[in-house]
Scaffold this active site. Sequence first.
Site, PDB file in Angstrom:
ATOM      1  N   ASP A  47       0.830  -1.203   0.000  1.00 24.28           N
ATOM      2  CA  ASP A  47       0.000   0.000   0.000  1.00 24.28           C
ATOM      3  C   ASP A  47       0.870   1.260   0.000  1.00 24.28           C
ATOM      4  O   ASP A  47       1.672   1.462   0.906  1.00 24.28           O
ATOM      5  CB  ASP A  47      -0.889  -0.006   1.246  1.00 24.28           C
ATOM      6  N   TYR A  52       3.046  10.117  -0.618  1.00 24.93           N
ATOM      7  CA  TYR A  52       4.221   9.564   0.081  1.00 24.93           C
ATOM      8  C   TYR A  52       5.496   9.825  -0.718  1.00 24.93           C
ATOM      9  O   TYR A  52       6.599   9.674  -0.206  1.00 24.93           O
ATOM     10  CB  TYR A  52       4.093   8.045   0.305  1.00 24.93           C
ATOM     11  N   LYS A  81      -3.129   5.976  -3.922  1.00 25.52           N
ATOM     12  CA  LYS A  81      -4.207   6.911  -3.595  1.00 25.52           C
ATOM     13  C   LYS A  81      -3.984   8.238  -4.302  1.00 25.52           C
ATOM     14  O   LYS A  81      -2.838   8.666  -4.463  1.00 25.52           O
ATOM     15  CB  LYS A  81      -4.245   7.147  -2.067  1.00 25.52           C
ATOM     16  N   HIS A 114      -7.820   9.720  -1.299  1.00 25.11           N
ATOM     17  CA  HIS A 114      -7.065   9.724  -0.042  1.00 25.11           C
ATOM     18  C   HIS A 114      -7.788  10.432   1.116  1.00 25.11           C
ATOM     19  O   HIS A 114      -7.741   9.966   2.249  1.00 25.11           O
ATOM     20  CB  HIS A 114      -5.700  10.378  -0.284  1.00 25.11           C
TER      21      HIS A 114
END
Length: 278
Positions: A47, A52, A81, A114
């Site tokens: 994931d 990120y 996401k 998200h």
Amino acid sequence: MNLQTTTILNNGVKMPWFGLGVFKVEEGPVLVNSVKSAIKHGYRSIDTAAIYENEAGVGEGIREGLAEAGITREELFVTSKVWNADLGYEATIAAYERSLEKLGLEYLDLYLVHWPVEGKFKEAWRALEKLYKDGRVRAIGVSNFQVHHLEELMADAEIKPMVNQVEYHPRLTQKEVQAFCREHGIQLEAWSPLMQGGLLDNEILGEIAGKYGKSAAQVILRWDLQNGVVTIPKSVKEHRIIENSQVFDFELSDEDMQRIDELNQNHRVGPDPDNFDF
């Protein structure tokens, strides 16, 4: 049950109950190695998220992991996401393409909105529905949605979310969200299941862990699974990645499940989905 055991989403797609999260893991060899070693040790779900900023490294880890484990891409379940800045119909589709490109993949198994940014998440959802109908992604869902967000989304949606990934741990048991998701066939998934390490020295969890010859982390992750919640603990250390996954050889009693539930304080370590400004 084992590390490859799956739940069946409301569209028939199989999703592993257990996976690796990579929140706040920076690009670089540490990231690549953690993804690779997770796959090597039997994990089948990874994931990540655009925000990120580590999708390229995750993709590299996936390629190396697949080669080392001798498995195919189809045996892996990969999630990313769409970030808040890209929540719009065209923008979300473009964001999906960028994520695929960075990951070096042809498709994702699961793509999530998200955060429930008011006034924007519905347009993003339309884009996810389009990607799904075009066969570009195997399942679509949301993250950090409370009951009222889900109701608002589903009022106009053609396709209901398959997954809702939320902050979920013994201090934040999200019973209302869980009941709603269960009623509507939406799979609940936990992020930050270990409360970013904040629960590992909890006395009650320690006591329960001792009884089963397990660690507090293993007890929490087992509690997730027995509650029917998919879980994706994050770690970059190989021994911890292995330890986190050793939760299929014991079962918590109803009494211990209840004791863990009672640790709830509605306490968040992440942002409040009803009050965030990013």
